[in-house]
Design a protein around this motif. Structure first.
Motif, PDB file in Angstrom:
ATOM      1  N   VAL A 292       0.835  -1.206   0.000  1.00  0.00           N
ATOM      2  CA  VAL A 292       0.000   0.000   0.000  1.00  0.00           C
ATOM      3  C   VAL A 292       0.870   1.256   0.000  1.00  0.00           C
ATOM      4  O   VAL A 292       0.600   2.230  -0.705  1.00  0.00           O
ATOM      5  N   LYS A 293       1.953   1.240   0.791  1.00  0.00           N
ATOM      6  CA  LYS A 293       2.857   2.393   0.820  1.00  0.00           C
ATOM      7  C   LYS A 293       3.522   2.611  -0.534  1.00  0.00           C
ATOM      8  O   LYS A 293       3.709   3.754  -0.972  1.00  0.00           O
ATOM      9  N   ALA A 294       3.874   1.521  -1.210  1.00  0.00           N
ATOM     10  CA  ALA A 294       4.495   1.658  -2.523  1.00  0.00           C
ATOM     11  C   ALA A 294       3.531   2.245  -3.539  1.00  0.00           C
ATOM     12  O   ALA A 294       3.913   3.097  -4.359  1.00  0.00           O
ATOM     13  N   LEU A 295       2.279   1.826  -3.492  1.00  0.00           N
ATOM     14  CA  LEU A 295       1.280   2.384  -4.412  1.00  0.00           C
ATOM     15  C   LEU A 295       1.012   3.854  -4.127  1.00  0.00           C
ATOM     16  O   LEU A 295       0.869   4.664  -5.049  1.00  0.00           O
ATOM     17  N   ARG A 296       0.949   4.223  -2.843  1.00  0.00           N
ATOM     18  CA  ARG A 296       0.720   5.627  -2.503  1.00  0.00           C
ATOM     19  C   ARG A 296       1.895   6.494  -2.941  1.00  0.00           C
ATOM     20  O   ARG A 296       1.716   7.627  -3.411  1.00  0.00           O
ATOM     21  N   LYS A 297       3.099   5.976  -2.797  1.00  0.00           N
ATOM     22  CA  LYS A 297       4.279   6.734  -3.201  1.00  0.00           C
ATOM     23  C   LYS A 297       4.278   6.981  -4.700  1.00  0.00           C
ATOM     24  O   LYS A 297       4.599   8.082  -5.170  1.00  0.00           O
ATOM     25  N   ASP A 298       3.904   5.970  -5.472  1.00  0.00           N
ATOM     26  CA  ASP A 298       3.853   6.139  -6.926  1.00  0.00           C
ATOM     27  C   ASP A 298       2.758   7.100  -7.344  1.00  0.00           C
ATOM     28  O   ASP A 298       2.913   7.871  -8.289  1.00  0.00           O
ATOM     29  N   SER A 299       1.630   7.062  -6.639  1.00  0.00           N
ATOM     30  CA  SER A 299       0.524   7.957  -6.997  1.00  0.00           C
ATOM     31  C   SER A 299       0.859   9.408  -6.689  1.00  0.00           C
ATOM     32  O   SER A 299       0.420  10.319  -7.381  1.00  0.00           O
ATOM     33  N   LEU A 300       1.666   9.641  -5.629  1.00  0.00           N
ATOM     34  CA  LEU A 300       2.031  11.010  -5.287  1.00  0.00           C
ATOM     35  C   LEU A 300       3.096  11.575  -6.217  1.00  0.00           C
ATOM     36  O   LEU A 300       3.180  12.784  -6.417  1.00  0.00           O
ATOM     37  N   GLN A 301       3.930  10.713  -6.802  1.00  0.00           N
ATOM     38  CA  GLN A 301       4.976  11.190  -7.697  1.00  0.00           C
ATOM     39  C   GLN A 301       4.420  11.726  -9.018  1.00  0.00           C
ATOM     40  O   GLN A 301       4.987  12.631  -9.610  1.00  0.00           O
ATOM     41  N   GLY A 302       3.312  11.175  -9.504  1.00  0.00           N
ATOM     42  CA  GLY A 302       2.736  11.608 -10.779  1.00  0.00           C
ATOM     43  C   GLY A 302       1.553  12.524 -10.548  1.00  0.00           C
ATOM     44  O   GLY A 302       0.582  12.152  -9.922  1.00  0.00           O
ATOM     45  N   SER A 303       1.630  13.767 -11.048  1.00  0.00           N
ATOM     46  CA  SER A 303       0.540  14.725 -10.863  1.00  0.00           C
ATOM     47  C   SER A 303      -0.489  14.660 -11.975  1.00  0.00           C
ATOM     48  O   SER A 303      -1.572  15.203 -11.855  1.00  0.00           O
ATOM     49  N   ILE A 304      -0.108  14.042 -13.129  1.00  0.00           N
ATOM     50  CA  ILE A 304      -1.014  13.974 -14.264  1.00  0.00           C
ATOM     51  C   ILE A 304      -1.347  12.528 -14.515  1.00  0.00           C
ATOM     52  O   ILE A 304      -0.473  11.651 -14.447  1.00  0.00           O
ATOM     53  N   ASP A 305      -2.611  12.278 -14.815  1.00  0.00           N
ATOM     54  CA  ASP A 305      -3.034  10.914 -15.059  1.00  0.00           C
ATOM     55  C   ASP A 305      -2.339  10.365 -16.289  1.00  0.00           C
ATOM     56  O   ASP A 305      -2.153  11.067 -17.281  1.00  0.00           O
ATOM     57  N   GLY A 306      -2.010   9.112 -16.263  1.00  0.00           N
ATOM     58  CA  GLY A 306      -1.385   8.467 -17.406  1.00  0.00           C
ATOM     59  C   GLY A 306      -0.004   7.955 -17.055  1.00  0.00           C
ATOM     60  O   GLY A 306       0.561   8.290 -16.020  1.00  0.00           O
ATOM     61  N   VAL A 307       0.546   7.156 -17.948  1.00  0.00           N
ATOM     62  CA  VAL A 307       1.872   6.588 -17.762  1.00  0.00           C
ATOM     63  C   VAL A 307       2.739   7.058 -18.905  1.00  0.00           C
ATOM     64  O   VAL A 307       2.369   6.905 -20.073  1.00  0.00           O
ATOM     65  N   TYR A 308       3.903   7.617 -18.587  1.00  0.00           N
ATOM     66  CA  TYR A 308       4.785   8.165 -19.611  1.00  0.00           C
ATOM     67  C   TYR A 308       6.151   7.541 -19.438  1.00  0.00           C
ATOM     68  O   TYR A 308       6.714   7.541 -18.352  1.00  0.00           O
ATOM     69  N   PHE A 309       6.674   7.018 -20.517  1.00  0.00           N
ATOM     70  CA  PHE A 309       7.990   6.400 -20.496  1.00  0.00           C
ATOM     71  C   PHE A 309       8.902   7.167 -21.453  1.00  0.00           C
ATOM     72  O   PHE A 309       8.635   7.260 -22.646  1.00  0.00           O
ATOM     73  N   GLY A 310      10.023   7.695 -20.958  1.00  0.00           N
ATOM     74  CA  GLY A 310      11.018   8.357 -21.806  1.00  0.00           C
ATOM     75  C   GLY A 310      10.721   9.813 -22.089  1.00  0.00           C
ATOM     76  O   GLY A 310      11.510  10.478 -22.732  1.00  0.00           O
TER      77      GLY A 310
END
Length: 365
Positions: A292-310
């Motif tokens: 749960v902590k790992a998921l919350r950390k990832d959600s806080l790092q991205g401010s815009i919806d979506g996944v961006y690579f590169g």
């Protein structure tokens, strides 16, 4: 204090003289280790029952020769496992202090939960689900053989072949040694390559061979004292006590000897199962919290919806003036990426089902 956390069975064995007896003979009051009870008394009883001789179908105390009315099996003490869990917990804290890491005495952390639960997870029989893996449960002994262990095993094999151990009929030698030593069969076969351990079975029969009860207890105690790890020594001692009692009760069952009081013993096994379940749940809960902590950390790092690579979401796809920071791939944890992959897979399946339904409707029209 719970009765199962008290000291082991009081009194010394009337045969070998060592402490912590496991069985009491009602009628005379003598106490024994289950490994010290001569198998010949059960072989005689079994033979008398098969011959329908009620006069000779009695059990006499191997120490004072009085008639035994019943055998009382003491409950299993869980004190050794609790001591092993506390030692694991304290040892983990000392290691963290030696490494000068950020040390917090948090009993709910995953490391402390696993350290406290590992002595109980050894007896877990649940499938590998919910965060308790096969590696968490199985802590078999490995490594080189000591001289004390070799002497102890040699004596066990000698008594096994001469039918002087209180074991049930038909048990395999490799199974018996594996249970007593708490190791895999491969460790036994590597040490004794030509012994044919899996082909040798125990025979419950009358034997004239001499049984050195005190020598067996001395060899077992010497083997336990030779183990340097305190946790391994405590767990192995508990396992030996449990294994010898299980074999003794199976022997009574095969011989047809029913006057055995074992309810307290069965209740102690139920208590062991409850603590094993609690240990499994503590490990699962700590791992859930980490996910749960790992998921919350990832959600806080991205401010815009979506996944961006590169690339960043603001930069164009073919932009040549993007900064090095924008060119750096966004870091995602394995947990978050797995959850997103599962989510996209479900959406893809739903779209395929909708397309199939539309095609079917068009064909019907």
């Amino acid at each position: 204090m719970n009765s199962y956390d008290a000291n082991p069975c009081p009194g010394s064995c009337s045969i070998c003289g060592y402490e912590e007896s496991e069985v009491k003979a009602l009628g005379c009051g003598c106490t024994f280790h289950t490994r010290c009870i001569p198998v010949s008394i059960f072989a005689q009883y079994r033979q008398a029952v098969e011959n329908h001789s009620q006069a000779t179908a009695v059990i006499r105390c191997p120490s004072c020769s009085q008639q035994v009315t019943k055998f009382y099996v003491y409950p299993l003490s869980l004190l050794a496992l609790e001591e092993a869990a506390r030692h694991n917990h304290n040892e983990l804290g000392l290691n963290k202090k030696r490494k000068r890491e950020n040390f917090e005495h948090d009993n709910k952390s995953e490391e402390y939960a696993h350290a406290s639960a590992s002595p109980f997870l050894l007896w877990s029989q649940s499938p590998s689900e919910g965060g308790v893996s096969q590696g968490d449960r199985l802590h078999f002994r490995t490594g080189r053989w000591s001289a004390s262990e070799t002497d102890f095993v040699d004596l066990l094999i000698h008594c096994f072949d001469n039918s002087t151990l209180p074991l049930p009929h038909g048990i395999k030698l490799n199974e018996f040694l594996r249970d007593v030593l708490l190791c895999k069969s491969s460790r036994l076969t590597k040490k004794m390559k030509n012994a044919k351990l899996s082909h040798r079975s125990y025979r419950l029969e009358m034997s004239n061979a001499l049984y050195d009860f005190k020598g067996l207890s001395q060899a077992q105690q010497g083997f336990l004292d030779s183990i340097t790890s305190q946790v391994t020594r405590l767990v192995l001692k508990f396992n030996m006590t449990r294994t010898w009692r299980v074999h003794f009760l199976n022997l009574c069952l095969q011989a047809g000897y029913e006057p055995v009081i074992k309810q307290d013993w069965l209740d102690s096994l139920d208590e062991l199962d409850r603590r094993v379940t609690a240990a499994e749940e503590s490990v699962r809960q700590c791992r859930r919290n980490r996910l749960v902590k790992a998921l919350r950390k990832d959600s806080l790092q991205g401010s815009i919806d979506g996944v961006y690579f590169g690339r960043s979401p603001e930069s164009p796809r073919n932009s040549k003036e993007s900064s090095p920071v924008e060119k750096r791939p966004r870091s995602m944890s394995t947990v978050a990426l797995s959850c997103l992959t599962t989510h996209f897979t479900h959406e893809t399946k739903e779209l395929e089902q909708q397309q199939q339904q539309q095609q079917q409707q068009q064909q019907q029209q």
